[in-house]
Design a protein around this motif. Structure first.
Motif, PDB file in Angstrom:
ATOM      1  N   ASP A   1      46.622  47.358  27.378  1.00 19.09           N
ATOM      2  CA  ASP A   1      46.007  46.156  27.928  1.00 19.09           C
ATOM      3  C   ASP A   1      46.282  46.150  29.430  1.00 19.09           C
TER       4      ASP A   1
ATOM      5  N   THR B   1      46.182  43.919  31.544  1.00 17.79           N
ATOM      6  CA  THR B   1      46.846  42.722  32.067  1.00 17.79           C
ATOM      7  C   THR B   1      48.364  42.804  31.945  1.00 17.79           C
TER       8      THR B   1
ATOM      9  N   ASP C   1      39.915  28.524  31.185  1.00 13.90           N
ATOM     10  CA  ASP C   1      40.494  29.651  30.447  1.00 13.90           C
ATOM     11  C   ASP C   1      39.764  30.952  30.781  1.00 13.90           C
ATOM     12  N   GLU C   2      38.445  30.883  30.901  1.00 15.43           N
ATOM     13  CA  GLU C   2      37.666  32.064  31.246  1.00 15.43           C
ATOM     14  C   GLU C   2      37.918  32.478  32.697  1.00 15.43           C
TER      15      GLU C   2
ATOM     16  N   ASN D   1      40.739  32.239  34.235  1.00 17.27           N
ATOM     17  CA  ASN D   1      42.025  32.940  34.209  1.00 17.27           C
ATOM     18  C   ASN D   1      41.913  34.322  33.575  1.00 17.27           C
ATOM     19  N   GLN D   2      41.072  34.441  32.550  1.00 16.36           N
ATOM     20  CA  GLN D   2      40.871  35.753  31.920  1.00 16.36           C
ATOM     21  C   GLN D   2      40.267  36.740  32.920  1.00 16.36           C
ATOM     22  N   MET D   3      39.307  36.273  33.710  1.00 13.85           N
ATOM     23  CA  MET D   3      38.692  37.154  34.707  1.00 13.85           C
ATOM     24  C   MET D   3      39.692  37.558  35.781  1.00 13.85           C
TER      25      MET D   3
ATOM     26  N   ASP E   1      42.907  37.747  35.414  1.00  9.33           N
ATOM     27  CA  ASP E   1      43.895  38.636  34.793  1.00  9.33           C
ATOM     28  C   ASP E   1      43.358  40.050  34.603  1.00  9.33           C
ATOM     29  N   ILE E   2      42.118  40.186  34.152  1.00  3.53           N
ATOM     30  CA  ILE E   2      41.558  41.511  33.851  1.00  3.53           C
ATOM     31  C   ILE E   2      40.931  42.148  35.087  1.00  3.53           C
TER      32      ILE E   2
ATOM     33  N   TYR F   1      33.962  35.084  38.778  1.00  2.72           N
ATOM     34  CA  TYR F   1      33.691  36.518  38.613  1.00  2.72           C
ATOM     35  C   TYR F   1      33.495  37.160  39.988  1.00  2.72           C
TER      36      TYR F   1
ATOM     37  N   THR G   1      30.431  38.631  26.851  1.00  2.00           N
ATOM     38  CA  THR G   1      31.558  37.749  27.177  1.00  2.00           C
ATOM     39  C   THR G   1      31.107  36.391  27.688  1.00  2.00           C
TER      40      THR G   1
END
Length: 248
Positions: free
Chosen positions: A62, A64, A104-105, A107-109, A111-112, A154, A196
């Motif tokens: 992963d 992250t 939440d999305e 933060n996911q972007m 992080d990745i 993004y 996504t």
């Protein structure tokens, strides 16, 4: 060709650009390490590469997680004894207007798309600096060079990757570590990115855009191969790539 026998690590290698790049580089004689979270997909791709006469292994990880990035580099050295290129390709694109407040999305972007690149750099740079050679390639986006409504976070992550890679190139030149860089800015490429997106209006708009202008991820794989295949004293730092008929 300079690709032959080079050891290339690819994150986000279980589909799309990562998968296509792994297969192309293996055909051209590279030793490829595929990294992603989905083991079954990785296993299938490596099987295809090996059946075609290529040299490849996979490592489940992963991006992250910083420790898992370090383990990826260790795994690569254990299998192939060195690392020449890392293609930091993992990314997601759950676009939505800021007013939708999909925190939440966001933060996911981050992080990745951004921390994933930073983690990869933190893991590989000690090796590249020590050997005074190496090649870092990243997947940014046309969203990393232009602003468009509907995907601010993004785009923020992709702009950050652009700046990060430019500074890496400059610092490497100043420090004499000979680390080459290449940042790729793809337009509409037919991958799993749209999967996504959870915002209904954003998904409809992006689906229509990709249906009209989307091109194959193999087109980006060709760019990665071209960048790697340059002489060691040549660095092509940026590539903007998209369909001929897309006014990105």
């Amino acid at each position: 060709m300079t690709i032959k026998n080079k050891v290339v690590v690819i994150t986000g290698a279980s589909s799309g650009i990562g998968e296509s790049t792994a297969k192309l580089l293996a055909i051209k004689g590279a030793k490829v390490v595929l990294a992603a979270r989905r083991e079954e997909k990785l296993k299938e791709i490596v099987h295809d590469i090996q059946n075609a006469g290529g040299n490849a292994v996979y490592h489940v990880m992963d991006v992250t997680n910083l420790d898992e990035n370090h383990k990826l580099i260790e795994f690569t050295k254990e299998n192939y004894g060195k690392i020449d290129v890392i293609f930091l390709n993992a990314g997601i694109m759950p676009n939505s207007p800021l007013s939708a407040l999909k925190v939440d999305e966001w933060n996911q972007m981050i992080d990745i798309n951004l921390k994933g690149v930073l983690n990869g750099l933190a893991a590989v740079l000690p090796t590249f600096i020590g050997q005074k050679s190496g090649h870092v390639i990243t997947t940014s986006s046309v969203a990393g060079i232009k602003a468009y409504p509907g995907g601010a976070v993004y785009r923020a992550t992709k702009w950050a990757v652009k700046d990060l890679m430019e500074v890496l190139r400059m610092e490497s030149a100043q420090e004499g570590t000979n680390i080459r860089t290449a940042t790729i800015y793809p337009a509409a490429i037919n991958t799993e990115l749209l999967d996504t997106i959870t915002d209904k209006d954003s998904l409809e708009g992006m689906t229509a855009l990709y249906k009209k202008h989307g091109i194959s991820p193999e087109r980006i794989a060709n760019i990665v191969a071209f960048a790697i295949d340059q002489p060691e004293d040549v660095n092509i730092n940026e590539f903007t790539v998209g369909s001929t008929n897309q006014p990105w």
